[in-house]
Enzyme design. Sequence first.
Site, short mmCIF file in Angstrom:
data_model
loop_
_atom_site.label_atom_id
_atom_site.label_comp_id
_atom_site.label_asym_id
_atom_site.label_seq_id
_atom_site.Cartn_x
_atom_site.Cartn_y
_atom_site.Cartn_z
CE LYS A 40 -2.32 -61.68 -22.19
NZ LYS A 40 -3.01 -60.60 -21.44
NE ARG A 69 -9.08 -56.83 -20.65
CZ ARG A 69 -7.82 -57.16 -20.94
NH1 ARG A 69 -7.43 -57.20 -22.20
NH2 ARG A 69 -6.95 -57.43 -19.99
CE1 TYR A 83 -4.07 -64.19 -56.36
CE2 TYR A 83 -2.83 -64.08 -54.32
CZ TYR A 83 -3.48 -64.82 -55.29
OH TYR A 83 -3.55 -66.18 -55.19
CG MET A 116 -2.75 -68.45 -47.57
SD MET A 116 -3.75 -69.84 -48.11
CE MET A 116 -5.29 -69.03 -48.53
C1 PLP Z 1 -2.09 -59.61 -21.05
C2 PLP Z 1 -2.15 -59.05 -19.68
C3 PLP Z 1 -0.99 -58.63 -19.02
C4 PLP Z 1 0.36 -58.52 -19.70
O1 PLP Z 1 0.36 -57.34 -20.49
P1 PLP Z 1 1.65 -56.84 -21.27
O2 PLP Z 1 1.23 -55.54 -21.83
O3 PLP Z 1 1.95 -57.87 -22.30
O4 PLP Z 1 2.76 -56.73 -20.27
C5 PLP Z 1 -1.09 -58.27 -17.69
N1 PLP Z 1 -2.29 -58.28 -17.06
C6 PLP Z 1 -3.43 -58.64 -17.68
C7 PLP Z 1 -4.70 -58.61 -16.93
C8 PLP Z 1 -3.41 -59.02 -19.00
O5 PLP Z 1 -4.54 -59.35 -19.64
#
Ligand code: PLP
Length: 377
Positions: free
Chosen positions: A51, A150, A272, A320
Amino acid sequence: MVSTVSVSDASTGANVHGATGCVTIDLSALGRNYDRLAATVAPARVAAVVKANAYGLGIERVAKILSRKGCRHFFVAHLSEAMDLRPMLPRDAQVFVLNGLQPGRETACTEGGIIPVLNSMEQWRRWSATARSLNHTLPAVLQFDTGMSRLGFPPDERPALAEALRTDGHVEILFIMSHLACADEPDSDQNGEQLAEMRRIAVEFGGFDTSFANSGGVFLGDGYRGALARPGIALYGGAPTTGAPNPMEPVVSLDVSVVQVRTVPAGTKVGYGGIHVAKRQARLATIAAGYADGLPRSLSDRGAVYYEGVRLPIVGRVSMDSITVDVSALPEGTLTLGSFVEVLGPNQTLEDLARDAATISYEILTSLGPRFQRRYR
Ligand SMILES: *Cc1c(COP(=O)(O)O)cnc(C)c1O
């Protein structure tokens, strides 16, 4: 566009587009991390979580290496990511959408050959109805909430789901899964609680393979591994367990060029807000990356970059587009315009930088901005 140049270019800091910062991604280290995870969980298999553009590393290159390594299960968060990924993979690979099946996207999902992770009865019903209208079965993964609140079927939907599985043959379940909230903390009681809940679910919904462990989960022990581990950060070199030695190889390094060097007398304010005041005469270098490039503003007056092993503290606020560092520890004239300093590399791990920025490796990786050139080796 992402370009590829040779390793020799990487070592001199020269680059083809005049980019002033460069993310170097070591694809062979990525491959070795996959092998290491595969050996750790065998005979279970290892999926890849890709992802967010493979945590910012570039999904196309990452997916290619991992599928060459034998990976056949790929997880993304969104359907749009899955659609981009699908054509990059061999036909026998599977792409799963963790965030679930959004209303109106059923046809896109079936036509794209994408497998949804179903997270609720409502999603189940729409997928089942789609299968019925097509007059064949459709594959899916079922995700259960085991204590993170979640994503996934909540406990009170399990009876309805069990009933649907008994009476409705339109959805083919490939495996069931859940996600750990504290896998990077081996001492957390929540790991054992979630594992116990996952085991209850595996009994209640018998006969399916399970997928449970993310990167941290892989290192929590055999009980957590199930049939298919789902690491993300560990593939990309991040530490799976907080505070423990990192068993993974670093994959990402970041070098940023110097755009100005100056010497200032004691008492000079830097950046800054003038929050940093030089205590003595100092040599300063301004480097060409800032919070717009994903180097968090929380690094203001904290943390450091490196040059040939020498620590160069960040002074004043992160801007930035630039950060000022104190280079007094280097002999005068060492750094000139176009010199590159190390932000991530042999002297500073992802975890080091994340700690100084009061964040986590995941956020550092996924924030590295488009102004950095990406180089693959
Ligand atoms: C992002 C995610 C993972 C991977 O998690 P890591 O901690 O990066 O290994 C696995 N399962 C789900 C459901 C996730 O959202």
